[in-house]
Design a protein around this motif. Structure first.
Motif, PDB file in Angstrom:
ATOM      1  N   THR A 321       0.815  -1.214   0.000  1.00 27.67           N
ATOM      2  CA  THR A 321       0.000   0.000   0.000  1.00 27.67           C
ATOM      3  C   THR A 321       0.849   1.265   0.000  1.00 27.67           C
ATOM      4  O   THR A 321       0.315   2.366  -0.093  1.00 27.67           O
ATOM      5  CB  THR A 321      -0.930   0.032   1.227  1.00 27.67           C
ATOM      6  N   GLU A 385       0.680  -1.746   7.724  1.00 25.91           N
ATOM      7  CA  GLU A 385      -0.293  -2.331   6.816  1.00 25.91           C
ATOM      8  C   GLU A 385      -0.492  -3.802   7.184  1.00 25.91           C
ATOM      9  O   GLU A 385       0.394  -4.435   7.773  1.00 25.91           O
ATOM     10  CB  GLU A 385       0.132  -2.192   5.344  1.00 25.91           C
ATOM     11  N   GLY A 387      -2.698  -7.541   5.728  1.00 26.27           N
ATOM     12  CA  GLY A 387      -3.430  -8.111   4.620  1.00 26.27           C
ATOM     13  C   GLY A 387      -3.305  -9.609   4.554  1.00 26.27           C
ATOM     14  O   GLY A 387      -2.873 -10.258   5.519  1.00 26.27           O
ATOM     15  N   PHE A 401      -4.372  -8.951  -0.978  1.00 26.32           N
ATOM     16  CA  PHE A 401      -5.114  -7.772  -0.520  1.00 26.32           C
ATOM     17  C   PHE A 401      -4.404  -7.201   0.701  1.00 26.32           C
ATOM     18  O   PHE A 401      -3.982  -7.953   1.591  1.00 26.32           O
ATOM     19  CB  PHE A 401      -6.563  -8.133  -0.158  1.00 26.32           C
ATOM     20  N   ALA A 402      -4.238  -5.874   0.742  1.00 27.19           N
ATOM     21  CA  ALA A 402      -3.574  -5.220   1.872  1.00 27.19           C
ATOM     22  C   ALA A 402      -4.278  -3.912   2.193  1.00 27.19           C
ATOM     23  O   ALA A 402      -4.861  -3.269   1.300  1.00 27.19           O
ATOM     24  CB  ALA A 402      -2.100  -4.975   1.560  1.00 27.19           C
ATOM     25  N   TYR A 403      -4.218  -3.523   3.481  1.00 23.89           N
ATOM     26  CA  TYR A 403      -4.871  -2.296   3.947  1.00 23.89           C
ATOM     27  C   TYR A 403      -3.888  -1.487   4.786  1.00 23.89           C
ATOM     28  O   TYR A 403      -3.200  -2.011   5.647  1.00 23.89           O
ATOM     29  CB  TYR A 403      -6.122  -2.626   4.768  1.00 23.89           C
ATOM     30  N   VAL A 417      -6.134   0.885   0.135  1.00 21.61           N
ATOM     31  CA  VAL A 417      -6.334  -0.515  -0.239  1.00 21.61           C
ATOM     32  C   VAL A 417      -5.465  -0.861  -1.444  1.00 21.61           C
ATOM     33  O   VAL A 417      -5.367  -0.089  -2.395  1.00 21.61           O
ATOM     34  CB  VAL A 417      -7.817  -0.796  -0.559  1.00 21.61           C
TER      35      VAL A 417
END
Length: 427
Positions: A321, A385, A387, A401-403, A417
């Motif tokens: 991210t 981060e 995910g 997927f990572a946040y 995101v």
């Protein structure tokens, strides 16, 4: 004609089969061991990044790559092997970037001082690009990754012409070392001025000494035939120190760098399918160090508006991210944690694996005003981060997927995101 071809094919098959049949029943084990040895040696070389031929091993790193500055980067590299000489070697590569329309190359050679300690003296001349803010360990060139997905998105490079002499030496079976003296001319491929001592530098001359140590205290060794196979153990540790000297061979600056990395892997089953992996990296640069030789934190996110526009390939140990060129530091540390669950046994050829991921980075920079014509932030608030990945869904491809959360969380949800695909292959 087809009939004669079929006969010839049949004869060749019979001859090949007879060549593998032992003359005595007791020789069966010998043939099997020889076949196993040949396969082990072949895959060891492939795993180290080389495709073996009789006298030259082709370097797989230079066949095909892609980045935002060069576009498609392709070429050929290789090194001589022991069949030609086990005391002397030559190595080199030539590549071409189809977007920047430039050739890059390197040529080098070495001679062996000691077979027991694998001590080599090497000379090299390199005219190539390097990612700004990257910090590579000298000993890492002995290790190879089939696919380096983060390279696809890099756009900030500097050009360097480097002449170097180095000494490789295995201090103990578990401790590798490499010492290098180098002289480099460096120019950036982007607008950048390093303002120091009332002088504005756009080109840099460097005279450096480096010492790199790779310590693998838990590695194990197994002898198959006359070949010793090394199996990686954990934790392992890498330390590298760099000193640049001003006024030596016209060098412009004095600075010192120290880089460290350790990797730990804990298996939760005998097969090794379920495990937890932790990677800690850190670095510090003191003195008058241009941006080219400082640190980023392994970013891997493209600066585009929507999630789908940023959809690309997830890296192995990168912050998915974090946008490229968003942060630079003269001292930093990152911690990455991954937990691999047991693969889902859906079918024989369909066994995806889930991985939970958490990453953290912190850093800062002194005298940030020295770096002009570029804008970036620092990591002093701490970057976080989390995910997950679902790997090997189909033909080695998966999804990631990572946040982004914490001190550098962005106002717009979508900007925090990252959705990408992964690629994993196993020999």
């Amino acid at each position: 004609m087809q009939k004669y071809c079929a006969y010839l094919f049949f004869i060749v098959c019979i001859w090949s089969a007879q060549a593998q049949v032992p003359s005595k029943v007791g020789d069966t084990l010998t043939v099997v061991q020889q076949d196993s040895l040949k396969k082990s040696k072949f895959f060891k070389q492939i795993g180290n990044g080389f495709f073996p031929t009789k006298y030259i091993d082709i370097d797989l790193r230079y066949l095909f790559k892609y980045n935002q500055y060069e576009g498609v980067r392709t070429g050929l590299g290789g090194r001589t092997n022991d069949n030609l000489s086990d005391k002397y070697r030559m190595n080199g590569y030539v590549v071409y970037g189809f977007k920047d329309h430039n050739f890059k190359y390197s040529i080098g050679g070495g001679f062996r001082v000691s077979k027991t300690s694998q001590t080599w003296v090497n000379l090299s001349y390199t005219d190539d690009l390097q990612e700004t803010g990257s910090s590579t360990f000298l000993t890492d060139k002995r290790f190879f990754s089939f696919f380096e997905p983060r390279l696809l998105n890099i756009d900030l490079f500097h050009h360097h012409i480097t002449k170097a002499i180095s000494l490789e030496h295995r201090i103990t079976p578990y401790l590798l070392s490499e010492t290098q003296l180098s002289r480099s001319n460096v120019t950036t491929t982007y607008n950048y001025t390093f303002f120091v001592d009332n002088t504005a530098y756009t080109e840099f001359r460097m005279s450096s000494a480096q010492l790199s140590l790779q310590w693998n205290p838990f590695n194990t060794f197994e002898t198959i035939g006359d070949v010793e196979m090394e199996k990686e153990g954990f934790p392992n540790f890498t330390l590298q120190m760099t000193k640049n000297f001003k006024d030596v061979l016209g060098s412009d600056f004095n600075f010192f760098k120290a880089d460290f990395r350790t990797i730990y892997k804990l298996n939760h089953d005998e097969i090794g399918d379920t495990f937890t992996e932790a990677t800690l990296t850190s670095g510090i640069a003191t003195g008058k160090t241009p941006l080219t030789h400082l640190y980023h934190a392994y970013p891997n996110n493209i600066g585009k508006e929507t999630i789908l526009q940023r959809f690309s390939v997830a890296g192995i140990n990168s912050f998915e991210t974090m946008y490229f060129n968003e942060f630079f530091s003269d001292r930093f540390a990152t911690l990455q944690l991954k937990h691999y669950f047991k693969p889902f046994n859906i079918a024989k050829r369909l066994q995806p694996q889930m991985v939970l991921i958490s990453r953290f980075a912190i850093g800062d920079m002194h005298d940030i005003d020295r770096h002009q014509e570029v804008s970036f932030g620092t990591l002093n608030k701490g970057y976080s981060e989390a995910g997950f990945e679902i790997n090997k869904i189909l033909f080695g491809f998966g999804l990631s997927f990572a946040y982004r959360y914490g001190g550098y969380h962005l106002p717009e949800f979508a900007d925090n995101v990252a959705a990408k695909f992964t690629f994993n292959i196993t020999l």
